[in-house]
Motif scaffolding. Structure first.
Motif, PDB file in Angstrom:
ATOM      1  N   SER A   1      13.852   3.659   5.810  1.00  0.00           N
ATOM      2  CA  SER A   1      12.583   4.010   6.441  1.00  0.00           C
ATOM      3  C   SER A   1      11.699   2.769   6.624  1.00  0.00           C
ATOM      4  N   ILE A   2      11.719   1.860   5.623  1.00  0.00           N
ATOM      5  CA  ILE A   2      10.928   0.629   5.724  1.00  0.00           C
ATOM      6  C   ILE A   2      11.430  -0.210   6.903  1.00  0.00           C
ATOM      7  N   CYS A   3      12.756  -0.238   7.092  1.00  0.00           N
ATOM      8  CA  CYS A   3      13.319  -1.004   8.206  1.00  0.00           C
ATOM      9  C   CYS A   3      12.830  -0.474   9.544  1.00  0.00           C
ATOM     10  N   ILE A   4      12.777   0.843   9.666  1.00  0.00           N
ATOM     11  CA  ILE A   4      12.234   1.421  10.894  1.00  0.00           C
ATOM     12  C   ILE A   4      10.773   1.006  11.026  1.00  0.00           C
ATOM     13  N   GLY A   5      10.062   1.010   9.892  1.00  0.00           N
ATOM     14  CA  GLY A   5       8.667   0.591   9.880  1.00  0.00           C
ATOM     15  C   GLY A   5       8.512  -0.846  10.358  1.00  0.00           C
ATOM     16  N   VAL A   6       9.401  -1.731   9.895  1.00  0.00           N
ATOM     17  CA  VAL A   6       9.335  -3.140  10.294  1.00  0.00           C
ATOM     18  C   VAL A   6       9.557  -3.248  11.805  1.00  0.00           C
ATOM     19  N   GLN A   7      10.528  -2.489  12.286  1.00  0.00           N
ATOM     20  CA  GLN A   7      10.831  -2.539  13.716  1.00  0.00           C
ATOM     21  C   GLN A   7       9.623  -2.085  14.549  1.00  0.00           C
ATOM     22  N   VAL A   8       9.043  -0.964  14.143  1.00  0.00           N
ATOM     23  CA  VAL A   8       7.864  -0.453  14.856  1.00  0.00           C
ATOM     24  C   VAL A   8       6.719  -1.446  14.728  1.00  0.00           C
ATOM     25  N   ALA A   9       6.531  -1.985  13.501  1.00  0.00           N
ATOM     26  CA  ALA A   9       5.405  -2.882  13.249  1.00  0.00           C
ATOM     27  C   ALA A   9       5.534  -4.178  14.052  1.00  0.00           C
TER      28      ALA A   9
ATOM     29  N   PHE B   1       0.828  -1.197   0.000  1.00  0.00           N
ATOM     30  CA  PHE B   1       0.000   0.000   0.000  1.00  0.00           C
ATOM     31  C   PHE B   1       0.869   1.258   0.000  1.00  0.00           C
ATOM     32  N   GLY B   2       1.913   1.251   0.831  1.00  0.00           N
ATOM     33  CA  GLY B   2       2.819   2.398   0.895  1.00  0.00           C
ATOM     34  C   GLY B   2       3.497   2.639  -0.445  1.00  0.00           C
ATOM     35  N   LEU B   3       3.863   1.548  -1.105  1.00  0.00           N
ATOM     36  CA  LEU B   3       4.512   1.627  -2.418  1.00  0.00           C
ATOM     37  C   LEU B   3       3.548   2.235  -3.448  1.00  0.00           C
ATOM     38  N   ALA B   4       2.302   1.765  -3.407  1.00  0.00           N
ATOM     39  CA  ALA B   4       1.301   2.276  -4.350  1.00  0.00           C
ATOM     40  C   ALA B   4       1.086   3.773  -4.133  1.00  0.00           C
ATOM     41  N   LEU B   5       0.982   4.174  -2.864  1.00  0.00           N
ATOM     42  CA  LEU B   5       0.807   5.602  -2.562  1.00  0.00           C
ATOM     43  C   LEU B   5       2.006   6.407  -3.053  1.00  0.00           C
TER      44      LEU B   5
ATOM     45  N   PHE C   1       2.858   3.548   6.422  1.00  0.00           N
ATOM     46  CA  PHE C   1       3.294   4.927   6.639  1.00  0.00           C
ATOM     47  C   PHE C   1       4.780   5.099   6.351  1.00  0.00           C
ATOM     48  N   ASN C   2       5.601   4.204   6.900  1.00  0.00           N
ATOM     49  CA  ASN C   2       7.047   4.358   6.725  1.00  0.00           C
ATOM     50  C   ASN C   2       7.496   4.080   5.297  1.00  0.00           C
ATOM     51  N   THR C   3       6.814   3.175   4.600  1.00  0.00           N
ATOM     52  CA  THR C   3       7.159   2.928   3.201  1.00  0.00           C
ATOM     53  C   THR C   3       6.853   4.171   2.378  1.00  0.00           C
ATOM     54  N   TYR C   4       5.672   4.723   2.596  1.00  0.00           N
ATOM     55  CA  TYR C   4       5.243   5.918   1.869  1.00  0.00           C
ATOM     56  C   TYR C   4       6.179   7.096   2.161  1.00  0.00           C
ATOM     57  N   GLU C   5       6.469   7.299   3.435  1.00  0.00           N
ATOM     58  CA  GLU C   5       7.371   8.401   3.807  1.00  0.00           C
ATOM     59  C   GLU C   5       8.760   8.186   3.221  1.00  0.00           C
ATOM     60  N   GLY C   6       9.214   6.943   3.256  1.00  0.00           N
ATOM     61  CA  GLY C   6      10.535   6.630   2.718  1.00  0.00           C
ATOM     62  C   GLY C   6      10.630   6.970   1.239  1.00  0.00           C
ATOM     63  N   ILE C   7       9.569   6.662   0.507  1.00  0.00           N
ATOM     64  CA  ILE C   7       9.574   6.959  -0.922  1.00  0.00           C
ATOM     65  C   ILE C   7       9.518   8.466  -1.157  1.00  0.00           C
TER      66      ILE C   7
ATOM     67  N   THR D   1      12.346  -1.659  -8.195  1.00  0.00           N
ATOM     68  CA  THR D   1      13.414  -2.465  -7.606  1.00  0.00           C
ATOM     69  C   THR D   1      14.735  -1.717  -7.494  1.00  0.00           C
ATOM     70  N   ARG D   2      14.974  -0.731  -8.349  1.00  0.00           N
ATOM     71  CA  ARG D   2      16.269  -0.039  -8.332  1.00  0.00           C
ATOM     72  C   ARG D   2      16.218   1.295  -7.617  1.00  0.00           C
ATOM     73  N   LEU D   3      15.019   1.917  -7.588  1.00  0.00           N
ATOM     74  CA  LEU D   3      14.937   3.262  -7.001  1.00  0.00           C
ATOM     75  C   LEU D   3      14.082   3.295  -5.728  1.00  0.00           C
ATOM     76  N   LEU D   4      12.784   2.930  -5.870  1.00  0.00           N
ATOM     77  CA  LEU D   4      11.866   3.192  -4.773  1.00  0.00           C
ATOM     78  C   LEU D   4      12.122   2.309  -3.551  1.00  0.00           C
ATOM     79  N   LEU D   5      12.178   0.981  -3.772  1.00  0.00           N
ATOM     80  CA  LEU D   5      12.361   0.104  -2.609  1.00  0.00           C
ATOM     81  C   LEU D   5      13.720   0.313  -1.935  1.00  0.00           C
ATOM     82  N   PRO D   6      14.842   0.280  -2.690  1.00  0.00           N
ATOM     83  CA  PRO D   6      16.111   0.509  -1.990  1.00  0.00           C
ATOM     84  C   PRO D   6      16.205   1.911  -1.388  1.00  0.00           C
ATOM     85  N   GLY D   7      15.644   2.899  -2.077  1.00  0.00           N
ATOM     86  CA  GLY D   7      15.695   4.265  -1.552  1.00  0.00           C
ATOM     87  C   GLY D   7      14.898   4.405  -0.271  1.00  0.00           C
TER      88      GLY D   7
END
Lengths: 257, 269
Positions: B191-199, B94-98, B152-158, B181-187
């Motif tokens: 932030s996603i890692c922080i999201g995983v930790q919080v989640a 969902f965060g990626l789509a946003l 939230f963290n995926t969206y903010e990260g992007i 795969t080359r820009l959005l997810l690695p970039g």
């Protein structure tokens, strides 16, 4: 200068026709480029100098296709530029390598996008790594490179797609003077080797005179071309030669008008 | 570098597992434990309300009620992992789509931000009405508690990927797959890692919360509930202790696992 449109082997001829560009700032139009007209021949090395705010970087952004909202026309080999394309590469002042990819992976991004087969990608990446002298650093990450090395990688990334025109936006501006002088020689070598048209924006008048066939001088508010000076000095150029210094001073005078 | 990267960096240097920081951190709990032991043995506190700590510690190996902690722990962890996996995949997607589509952003971001403000516990009546109080309601609840921080963290990260990189992607004419795969997810990865930790933490709290609030079935929440109903404070305290321990293990373990994935950020940064 001679320019012949429509000739098939004239790859990389750029025609900038009456280009103007405005930004909306607080509801008012701020003109950054006014009536830019310039023809650049295939294989030419042209530098653009000017005070900050004269729109020289904006002009490069228009040519590379990052911004298509402008008046006038920019034609590459007679065709209007409608956005980024494989016929143009750009090197920014900050290298902009993706920190999460290795040097080789960064360089192959453009080939990956163009769906070039993997063995061919590998061959061309290796070729360009050798061209910019980064052999042995294929698997390094950008944070492990010096500024000069990162900029070489960025040049390889721009060249790997075999563009007709290489745009350089103050590519050496952030480097120390030794690295800078060294990379100037490298740029000349790459230019001679590949025959690619180069358009370089720079702050450094000496750099412009040293490298270019012609120097375009721009003035700010609104950004426009105030002079185009040919550099008819044989290469390699002697920075201490009387003629070199005379030309440099002419450009500096044109800049401070 | 996006600001979230700096956040992980500083966090890491302050709360590093092990070493003097850990020893200093253990001081207060140790003192509290001593005070607790002293108080319960001097008869200052009524023993059925606050049992001595050693009785709590041997309880998992003691009577029948205490031994159930193992099954309860296993049931809770399993439930949490299932719920977390569902919520995490949905949240990142969902965060990626946003982050990718302006249309999706305009359509969904306001609703998402409104829903995010709702306290998770407020979902329980709705979820039990829709799904009953069995496992599916709990798993949906756990998934929800993991979904929000990750989305939230995926969206903010992007959104915080520097424009400079986005322009490179445009100039090189990235195809959509490459953009992801080359820009959005690695970039967005830091932030996603922080999201995983919080989640992970919210999913764990959500697990015990759901079990406690919805009752039925095995799990740490149900274990606590049973302890309370039988007036077994030792059982309740054991449950609380295990609950906190799992939270701690998630926190420390996750940071260990994470390190190799963020190597490209460089040591200097």
């Amino acid at each position: 200068m001679s320019l012949s449109h429509g000739v098939i082997d004239d790859q990389g001829a750029l025609a900038i026709r009456a280009v103007s560009k405005s930004y909306q700032v607080d509801g008012r139009a701020l003109q950054v480029l006014k009536g830019i007209a310039l023809d650049i021949a295939p294989g030419e090395f042209v530098s653009v100098v000017g005070a900050s705010g004269c729109g020289k970087s904006t002009l490069l952004r228009l040519i590379v296709g990052l911004d298509t909202a402008y008046d006038g026309a920019i034609l590459l080999d007679g065709r209007r530029i409608e956005g980024p394309g494989p016929d143009r590469g750009i090197v920014f002042q900050d290298h902009r390598l993706f920190p999460w990819l290795t040097v080789a992976d960064n360089i192959s991004l453009g080939l990956e996008a163009a769906n070039v087969p993997i063995p061919e990608q590998q061959r061309r990446v290796a070729e360009n790594i050798a061209l910019v002298g980064l052999d042995g650093f294929e698997n390094a990450y950008p944070h492990q490179l010096s500024g000069g090395m990162a900029q070489r990688a960025a040049i390889a990334r721009a060249l790997v797609g075999e563009p007709e025109i290489l745009l350089l936006d103050e590519p050496l501006g952030a480097l120390d003077s030794l690295t800078r002088a060294y990379l100037q020689e490298e740029l000349l070598r790459i230019w001679r080797q590949g025959g690619v048209t180069m358009i370089m924006v720079t702050h450094d008048v000496e750099e412009a005179v040293y490298l270019s066939d012609r120097v375009v001088v721009m003035e700010p508010r609104p950004g426009r071309i105030s002079a185009v000076l040919p550099v008819d000095l044989p290469r390699p150029r002697d920075r201490a030669a009387a003629e070199f210094i005379r030309l440099k001073e002419r450009i500096l005078r044109a800049l401070s008008r | 570098m996006p600001s979230s990267v700096a956040a992980t960096g500083s966090q890491d240097s302050h709360i590093r597992p092990g070493g003097p920081a850990l020893r200093r951190g253990l001081l207060v709990p140790a003192l509290l434990l001593l005070a607790w032991m002293a108080a319960s043995h001097n008869g200052l506190l009524h023993s059925s309300l606050l049992v001595p700590p050693e009785r709590v510690l041997i309880l998992p190996f003691g009577d029948e009620a205490g031994q159930q902690i193992w099954a309860a722990l296993a049931a809770s962890v399993a439930r949490m992992l299932v719920g977390f996996a569902i919520g995490a995949i949905a949240g990142i997607g969902f965060g990626l789509a946003l982050g990718m589509s302006l249309t999706a952003q305009r359509a969904f971001a306001p609703s998402f931000n409104a829903l995010r403000q709702i306290t998770l516990f407020a979902w329980i009546p709705l979820l039990t009405a829709w799904f009953g109080n069995g496992d599916s309601a709990k798993i949906v609840y756990i998934a929800l508690s993991a979904f929000f921080p990750l989305a939230f963290n995926t969206y903010e990260g992007i959104r915080n990927i520097p424009l400079a990189y986005v322009e490179v992607a445009r100039v090189l004419r990235f195809v959509p797959r490459q953009r992801v795969t080359r820009l959005l997810l690695p970039g967005a990865l830091p932030s996603i890692c922080i999201g995983v930790q919080v989640a992970l933490i919210t999913a764990w709290i959500g697990t015990v919360g759901a079990e406690y609030a919805m009752g039925a079935g095995r799990g740490l929440g149900a274990f606590l509930l049973a302890g309370r109903e039988q007036f077994r404070m030792d059982v309740v305290l054991l449950g609380v202790f295990i609950l906190a321990l799992v939270g701690y293990v998630i926190n420390v373990g996750f940071r260990r696992i994470l390190k190799p994935f963020l190597l490209w950020q460089g040591e200097a940064k």
